[in-house]
Design a protein around this motif. Sequence first.
Motif, short mmCIF file in Angstrom:
data_model
loop_
_atom_site.label_atom_id
_atom_site.label_comp_id
_atom_site.label_asym_id
_atom_site.label_seq_id
_atom_site.Cartn_x
_atom_site.Cartn_y
_atom_site.Cartn_z
N THR A 121 0.82 -1.22 0.00
CA THR A 121 0.00 0.00 0.00
C THR A 121 0.85 1.26 0.00
O THR A 121 0.54 2.24 -0.70
CB THR A 121 -0.92 0.01 1.23
OG1 THR A 121 -1.70 -1.18 1.25
CG2 THR A 121 -1.85 1.21 1.19
N LYS A 122 1.95 1.26 0.76
CA LYS A 122 2.80 2.45 0.84
C LYS A 122 3.42 2.77 -0.51
O LYS A 122 3.59 3.94 -0.87
CB LYS A 122 3.90 2.25 1.90
CG LYS A 122 3.37 2.24 3.32
CD LYS A 122 4.50 2.10 4.33
CE LYS A 122 3.96 2.12 5.76
NZ LYS A 122 5.06 1.97 6.76
N VAL A 123 3.78 1.74 -1.26
CA VAL A 123 4.35 1.94 -2.59
C VAL A 123 3.30 2.54 -3.52
O VAL A 123 3.58 3.48 -4.28
CB VAL A 123 4.89 0.62 -3.18
CG1 VAL A 123 5.36 0.81 -4.61
CG2 VAL A 123 6.02 0.07 -2.31
N ILE A 124 2.08 2.01 -3.45
CA ILE A 124 0.97 2.53 -4.26
C ILE A 124 0.73 4.00 -3.94
O ILE A 124 0.58 4.84 -4.84
CB ILE A 124 -0.32 1.72 -4.03
CG1 ILE A 124 -0.19 0.31 -4.62
CG2 ILE A 124 -1.52 2.43 -4.62
CD1 ILE A 124 -0.14 0.27 -6.13
N ILE A 125 0.66 4.33 -2.66
CA ILE A 125 0.41 5.71 -2.24
C ILE A 125 1.52 6.63 -2.74
O ILE A 125 1.25 7.76 -3.20
CB ILE A 125 0.28 5.80 -0.70
CG1 ILE A 125 -1.04 5.15 -0.27
CG2 ILE A 125 0.35 7.24 -0.22
CD1 ILE A 125 -1.24 5.10 1.22
N PHE A 126 2.76 6.17 -2.69
CA PHE A 126 3.90 6.98 -3.15
C PHE A 126 3.74 7.32 -4.63
O PHE A 126 3.84 8.49 -5.03
CB PHE A 126 5.21 6.22 -2.92
CG PHE A 126 6.42 6.91 -3.48
CD1 PHE A 126 6.98 8.00 -2.83
CD2 PHE A 126 7.00 6.47 -4.67
CE1 PHE A 126 8.09 8.65 -3.34
CE2 PHE A 126 8.11 7.12 -5.20
CZ PHE A 126 8.66 8.20 -4.53
N PHE A 127 3.48 6.31 -5.44
CA PHE A 127 3.36 6.55 -6.87
C PHE A 127 2.08 7.30 -7.22
O PHE A 127 2.08 8.13 -8.14
CB PHE A 127 3.44 5.23 -7.64
CG PHE A 127 4.83 4.72 -7.83
CD1 PHE A 127 5.66 5.27 -8.79
CD2 PHE A 127 5.33 3.71 -7.02
CE1 PHE A 127 6.96 4.81 -8.97
CE2 PHE A 127 6.64 3.25 -7.17
CZ PHE A 127 7.46 3.80 -8.15
N VAL A 128 1.02 7.03 -6.50
CA VAL A 128 -0.24 7.76 -6.73
C VAL A 128 -0.03 9.25 -6.45
O VAL A 128 -0.58 10.10 -7.16
CB VAL A 128 -1.37 7.18 -5.85
CG1 VAL A 128 -2.51 8.17 -5.68
CG2 VAL A 128 -1.90 5.89 -6.45
N GLY A 129 0.77 9.56 -5.43
CA GLY A 129 1.09 10.96 -5.14
C GLY A 129 1.83 11.61 -6.30
O GLY A 129 1.52 12.75 -6.69
N ILE A 130 2.80 10.91 -6.86
CA ILE A 130 3.56 11.43 -8.01
C ILE A 130 2.63 11.64 -9.20
O ILE A 130 2.66 12.69 -9.86
CB ILE A 130 4.70 10.47 -8.38
CG1 ILE A 130 5.75 10.42 -7.26
CG2 ILE A 130 5.36 10.91 -9.70
CD1 ILE A 130 6.85 9.41 -7.49
N PHE A 131 1.80 10.65 -9.46
CA PHE A 131 0.88 10.75 -10.60
C PHE A 131 -0.12 11.89 -10.40
O PHE A 131 -0.46 12.61 -11.34
CB PHE A 131 0.12 9.44 -10.79
CG PHE A 131 1.00 8.26 -11.10
CD1 PHE A 131 2.21 8.44 -11.78
CD2 PHE A 131 0.63 6.97 -10.73
CE1 PHE A 131 3.02 7.35 -12.08
CE2 PHE A 131 1.44 5.89 -11.02
CZ PHE A 131 2.64 6.08 -11.69
N GLY A 132 -0.58 12.05 -9.16
CA GLY A 132 -1.51 13.13 -8.85
C GLY A 132 -0.90 14.49 -9.13
O GLY A 132 -1.58 15.40 -9.61
N PHE A 133 0.40 14.62 -8.86
CA PHE A 133 1.09 15.89 -9.11
C PHE A 133 1.09 16.22 -10.60
O PHE A 133 0.82 17.36 -11.00
CB PHE A 133 2.52 15.81 -8.59
CG PHE A 133 3.28 17.10 -8.75
CD1 PHE A 133 3.13 18.13 -7.84
CD2 PHE A 133 4.14 17.28 -9.83
CE1 PHE A 133 3.82 19.32 -8.00
CE2 PHE A 133 4.83 18.47 -9.99
CZ PHE A 133 4.67 19.50 -9.08
N PHE A 134 1.38 15.22 -11.44
CA PHE A 134 1.41 15.46 -12.89
C PHE A 134 0.02 15.80 -13.42
O PHE A 134 -0.13 16.72 -14.22
CB PHE A 134 1.96 14.23 -13.61
CG PHE A 134 3.46 14.11 -13.54
CD1 PHE A 134 4.27 15.04 -14.17
CD2 PHE A 134 4.05 13.06 -12.86
CE1 PHE A 134 5.66 14.94 -14.10
CE2 PHE A 134 5.44 12.95 -12.79
CZ PHE A 134 6.24 13.89 -13.41
#
Length: 205
Positions: free
Chosen positions: A123-136
């Motif tokens: 889950t932590k990995v998903i949240i990390f990448f989701v945060g990056i994608f959300g920024f873009f």
Amino acid sequence: KYFIKKKITLNKNFFIFLTCLLVYSLPVLAHSFTDRIGFYDGISHPVLGLDHFLAMVSVGIVSAQIGGKAIWTVPTTFVSIMTIGGLFGFFLIIYEFFFVEIGIVFSVILLGFAISIDKKIPTKVIIFFVGIFGFFHGTAHGIEVPAAANPLLFVLGFICGTTALHLFGVAIGYFSIKTAISSVLLRLTGISFAIYGIYLLSQIL
């Protein structure tokens, strides 16, 4: 037997619908109905760009596959960081879309693969990448804000539109993991999202 056949038919129809979305694709980045006037256009902004649409729905699906707190923490992370990205896009002096497009396309690819893997990613990995994608994604929305007739309503609109797509994805994921057949179809759908993302990447490189 009747109900089983009915479920299989619904799953097939759902898969056909998603396939049609991929075939009749829209241009990269988001669009609006009436050229960024206000709240209504803000809502349509993440919906009318197929790349945005698939990524938003994928976030909801992945959060439902993981289950538990992830159902709300993953989408909330995306929306929160997307808002920050929107501010970044709004204050950009040079409108450079290329790096934003690359980030958005990779979000479609990686989230598609995440769906196909089916909750095997921490889950932590998903949240990390989701945060990056959300920024873009937020940056792409924010770049459009200065052209809006009512910037505040436009921003509120794309936040609400994104949230609605997340909820749509959560519903798809929640009901699709109920049976083995629908779970398999969902994973195949994730692969199709990723393939479409790879196709988009080939078009912009």
